[in-house]
Structures are given as C-alpha cells and as structure tokens.
Motif scaffolding. Sequence first.
Motif, mmCIF file in Angstrom:
data_model
loop_
_atom_site.group_PDB
_atom_site.id
_atom_site.type_symbol
_atom_site.label_atom_id
_atom_site.label_comp_id
_atom_site.label_asym_id
_atom_site.label_seq_id
_atom_site.Cartn_x
_atom_site.Cartn_y
_atom_site.Cartn_z
ATOM 1 N N THR A 1 33.347 61.000 57.272
ATOM 2 C CA THR A 1 32.427 62.018 57.793
ATOM 3 C C THR A 1 31.067 61.998 57.111
ATOM 4 O O THR A 1 30.135 62.665 57.567
ATOM 5 C CB THR A 1 33.036 63.427 57.641
ATOM 6 N N ARG A 2 30.958 61.244 55.994
ATOM 7 C CA ARG A 2 29.678 61.143 55.294
ATOM 8 C C ARG A 2 29.445 59.698 54.866
ATOM 9 O O ARG A 2 30.387 58.927 54.698
ATOM 10 C CB ARG A 2 29.662 62.070 54.064
ATOM 11 N N PHE A 3 28.177 59.364 54.694
ATOM 12 C CA PHE A 3 27.795 58.027 54.262
ATOM 13 C C PHE A 3 27.763 57.951 52.740
ATOM 14 O O PHE A 3 27.431 58.929 52.068
ATOM 15 C CB PHE A 3 26.401 57.666 54.800
ATOM 16 N N GLY A 4 28.063 56.774 52.206
ATOM 17 C CA GLY A 4 27.893 56.563 50.779
ATOM 18 C C GLY A 4 29.182 56.253 50.055
ATOM 19 O O GLY A 4 30.152 55.755 50.639
ATOM 20 N N ARG A 5 29.214 56.577 48.777
ATOM 21 C CA ARG A 5 30.295 56.181 47.883
ATOM 22 C C ARG A 5 30.595 57.308 46.901
ATOM 23 O O ARG A 5 29.865 58.294 46.823
ATOM 24 C CB ARG A 5 29.873 54.940 47.098
ATOM 25 N N ILE A 6 31.647 57.138 46.144
ATOM 26 C CA ILE A 6 31.938 58.065 45.066
ATOM 27 C C ILE A 6 30.929 57.799 43.942
ATOM 28 O O ILE A 6 30.736 56.647 43.539
ATOM 29 C CB ILE A 6 33.375 57.877 44.554
ATOM 30 N N PRO A 7 30.256 58.813 43.452
ATOM 31 C CA PRO A 7 29.256 58.598 42.393
ATOM 32 C C PRO A 7 29.829 57.844 41.202
ATOM 33 O O PRO A 7 30.930 58.143 40.733
ATOM 34 C CB PRO A 7 28.850 60.025 42.008
ATOM 35 N N GLY A 8 29.061 56.862 40.741
ATOM 36 C CA GLY A 8 29.479 56.079 39.579
ATOM 37 C C GLY A 8 30.330 54.875 39.904
ATOM 38 O O GLY A 8 30.650 54.086 39.008
ATOM 39 N N ALA A 9 30.707 54.704 41.179
ATOM 40 C CA ALA A 9 31.573 53.589 41.554
ATOM 41 C C ALA A 9 30.848 52.248 41.423
ATOM 42 O O ALA A 9 29.625 52.155 41.532
ATOM 43 C CB ALA A 9 32.075 53.772 42.978
ATOM 44 N N VAL A 10 31.639 51.203 41.216
ATOM 45 C CA VAL A 10 31.146 49.828 41.132
ATOM 46 C C VAL A 10 31.560 49.098 42.405
ATOM 47 O O VAL A 10 32.722 49.165 42.817
ATOM 48 C CB VAL A 10 31.733 49.106 39.901
ATOM 49 N N ASN A 11 30.631 48.397 43.034
ATOM 50 C CA ASN A 11 30.946 47.676 44.263
ATOM 51 C C ASN A 11 31.529 46.299 43.946
ATOM 52 O O ASN A 11 30.929 45.497 43.235
ATOM 53 C CB ASN A 11 29.680 47.510 45.113
ATOM 54 N N LEU A 12 32.720 46.041 44.462
ATOM 55 C CA LEU A 12 33.383 44.748 44.299
ATOM 56 C C LEU A 12 34.014 44.412 45.643
ATOM 57 O O LEU A 12 35.184 44.679 45.884
ATOM 58 C CB LEU A 12 34.436 44.834 43.193
ATOM 59 N N ASP A 13 33.194 43.858 46.543
ATOM 60 C CA ASP A 13 33.635 43.567 47.906
ATOM 61 C C ASP A 13 34.824 42.602 47.871
ATOM 62 O O ASP A 13 34.706 41.461 47.424
ATOM 63 C CB ASP A 13 32.474 42.958 48.692
ATOM 64 N N GLN A 14 35.953 43.074 48.349
ATOM 65 C CA GLN A 14 37.176 42.271 48.292
ATOM 66 C C GLN A 14 37.050 40.932 49.009
ATOM 67 O O GLN A 14 37.737 39.965 48.673
ATOM 68 C CB GLN A 14 38.351 43.074 48.864
ATOM 69 N N ALA A 15 36.167 40.848 49.994
ATOM 70 C CA ALA A 15 36.016 39.607 50.771
ATOM 71 C C ALA A 15 35.520 38.453 49.908
ATOM 72 O O ALA A 15 35.750 37.281 50.247
ATOM 73 C CB ALA A 15 35.066 39.834 51.939
ATOM 74 N N THR A 16 34.843 38.758 48.791
ATOM 75 C CA THR A 16 34.307 37.688 47.950
ATOM 76 C C THR A 16 35.416 36.890 47.277
ATOM 77 O O THR A 16 35.188 35.753 46.846
ATOM 78 C CB THR A 16 33.378 38.247 46.856
ATOM 79 N N PHE A 17 36.618 37.452 47.197
ATOM 80 C CA PHE A 17 37.719 36.765 46.533
ATOM 81 C C PHE A 17 38.480 35.828 47.478
ATOM 82 O O PHE A 17 39.381 35.111 47.039
ATOM 83 C CB PHE A 17 38.714 37.782 45.957
ATOM 84 N N TYR A 18 38.128 35.836 48.751
ATOM 85 C CA TYR A 18 38.903 35.110 49.756
ATOM 86 C C TYR A 18 38.129 33.910 50.271
ATOM 87 O O TYR A 18 36.920 33.979 50.502
ATOM 88 C CB TYR A 18 39.248 36.044 50.922
ATOM 89 N N ASP A 19 38.837 32.810 50.450
ATOM 90 C CA ASP A 19 38.254 31.583 51.002
ATOM 91 C C ASP A 19 38.595 31.541 52.491
ATOM 92 O O ASP A 19 39.727 31.203 52.862
ATOM 93 C CB ASP A 19 38.819 30.366 50.273
ATOM 94 N N ASP A 20 37.633 31.898 53.330
ATOM 95 C CA ASP A 20 37.902 31.970 54.770
ATOM 96 C C ASP A 20 38.277 30.610 55.355
ATOM 97 O O ASP A 20 39.112 30.526 56.262
ATOM 98 C CB ASP A 20 36.679 32.523 55.507
ATOM 99 N N LYS A 21 37.660 29.556 54.855
ATOM 100 C CA LYS A 21 37.938 28.222 55.386
ATOM 101 C C LYS A 21 39.367 27.785 55.064
ATOM 102 O O LYS A 21 40.063 27.216 55.909
ATOM 103 C CB LYS A 21 36.940 27.209 54.811
ATOM 104 N N ALA A 22 39.800 28.070 53.841
ATOM 105 C CA ALA A 22 41.145 27.685 53.423
ATOM 106 C C ALA A 22 42.206 28.668 53.890
ATOM 107 O O ALA A 22 43.392 28.338 53.944
ATOM 108 C CB ALA A 22 41.208 27.551 51.899
ATOM 109 N N GLY A 23 41.791 29.899 54.219
ATOM 110 C CA GLY A 23 42.748 30.907 54.668
ATOM 111 C C GLY A 23 43.615 31.454 53.557
ATOM 112 O O GLY A 23 44.772 31.819 53.778
ATOM 113 N N ARG A 24 43.049 31.526 52.354
ATOM 114 C CA ARG A 24 43.807 32.038 51.215
ATOM 115 C C ARG A 24 42.843 32.539 50.145
ATOM 116 O O ARG A 24 41.636 32.298 50.223
ATOM 117 C CB ARG A 24 44.713 30.966 50.632
ATOM 118 N N LEU A 25 43.373 33.216 49.128
ATOM 119 C CA LEU A 25 42.539 33.628 48.013
ATOM 120 C C LEU A 25 41.977 32.408 47.299
ATOM 121 O O LEU A 25 42.587 31.331 47.288
ATOM 122 C CB LEU A 25 43.340 34.459 47.015
ATOM 123 N N LYS A 26 40.806 32.574 46.693
ATOM 124 C CA LYS A 26 40.238 31.523 45.865
ATOM 125 C C LYS A 26 41.106 31.337 44.624
ATOM 126 O O LYS A 26 41.951 32.183 44.304
ATOM 127 C CB LYS A 26 38.798 31.885 45.485
#
Length: 286
Positions: free
Chosen positions: A178-203
Amino acid sequence: ADNLDRDDVLVVDIRSPFANSGREDYLKAHIPGAVWSEYPGYWRTDRDSIVGVLPSVEKLEAALSELGVSDTKAVVIVPAGTTSSEFGAAARIYWTLKYLGHDAVAILDGGHAAWVAENRPVESGNVVPTGDMFIAEPRASYLSATSDVARRMNSSTVLIDGRPAAQFSGKGKHSKATRFGRIPGAVNLDQATFYDDKAGRLKDTATIASLVPENLADKSVEMVSYCNTGHWAATNWFVLHELLGYENVSLYDDSMVGWSQDESLPMASERTMMDDIKAFLNDLAG
C-alpha cells in the motif's frame, strides 16, 4: 541419481507457473519416483490482506504427511531450473522445512533442466505419494513477525531487502503493497544477483560471497531477510544462512506487503512528486 532406489529419499518436483511449467510437464517427464507438489499450493497462504505467508504448523504437518515427508526421509527439492524467481520457490520450500525442524533437505542444483541436460533417466505419469507421519518441531528463530522487525529497528540487526533496486528506492512496488519504499535502515541485496540465468542455477559459492557487501562480513550479526511476500527473501536466506554460514538469519514472511499496510510503521523512500505524476499519467494512458 545414486540414491533414487532408497526408501528414505523423497524427491519432490515443484515445477510451477513461476517457470511457465507445472503438473502437465511433470506428467510428461520427471525424475523416476519423484512426487509433484504445487507451489505456492499449501506452502503459502493469505492471512487477512497479507499474501503468501506461512500457513499454520498444523496445516503444514497434515499436508507434508500426505506428501510422504517424515523425520526418517531426506527431501530433495527439484525446481525447473529457469530463473531466480523460480529458484525462490525451491528456497521458500527449503526454508519452510528447515523452520519446521526437518534438516535432511536439499535443492537439486540446476533443477530438472540440469538433470535432463545430463541425459539422466526420466519417467512419465503420476507418482502417488505414500503418506507418512510428519511432526514439526518449529524453530522460532527462523521466522520474524512484523512486531519482531519493528522492535529490531535502530538496533544492530541488519534488515536485508531482496527486491530490485527500483522497489527498494520507492520508484515501484508490489501490487499488494500500500506504500512505496522500504523499511528504514534496510540494506538492498537483490536476490537475482546471486543467480546465473544462463546456467539456470545459483552462481558458485565464491562468486556469491564476493557479491555480499564488505560491511556485512560479520557472520554472527543478526539479520532479517524480507522482500514483498517472503519469496525472494527465501533465496537471500538460503544464500546467507545455508551457503555462506551466517549464523542468525530469519525470514520475515509478511515482508513489505504486510509492513506497508500498517500505517503506524515508518517507510523510507526516494520517491518524488514527479514519480507520482508520471504514474498518474501512465494510469490515464492505460
């Protein structure tokens, strides 16, 4: 592959719409002996106006007993092996089993796609689960409620936001938030960065470790992983707790959808009036 004929190994195929797949593909070809379990199915539920939260322990015990889970069996979760979001389904199921006290659980690296790519055997048709008795022993430390997160704000606890940067900054949001944004003080760690889309598995683990910010090097610090509905957050939980050995990581399943609906809770955002105007104009154009 070496343990498919064992009675104490349960292979669970979770191919779902997250992978543009599902039961039909399972029936065409799956790992021999694998049972199929729909995701989200009974793994998640809606509570009040919050989507995707953990069902009651009693309901999970009944569903998993019917699936054939017991404390004497190792569970191998088989995703399709396609995208990071689809891997999140496997991670969420994995976390659920761990939360319920079942330690003998693994995710098949690369999923069904990797199995087929290695020309391993498959079978068609349905495998009817042989029911068993699953009794949960929940680990409270694996799960955080909204009240827990609110209490930990402005403390040494690190809040890990697994969403894309646009949602973290408040430029976009989940449709149920219902609102835009994040919990104050949170650190952004986009889960997609850990995944290898070409290989179809985690790095590989070394690469994954290099993607975690240096200021999060302390593996004893308390962490709470969240996203929109506790789906992407499960991947970050899996990466941090299970692969990298962070000791105190919980998952906040209400996540941003739940947090944003409580107007008494603060939000942090870089969203501007211009962003609101653009969104309004886009809605008119649509």
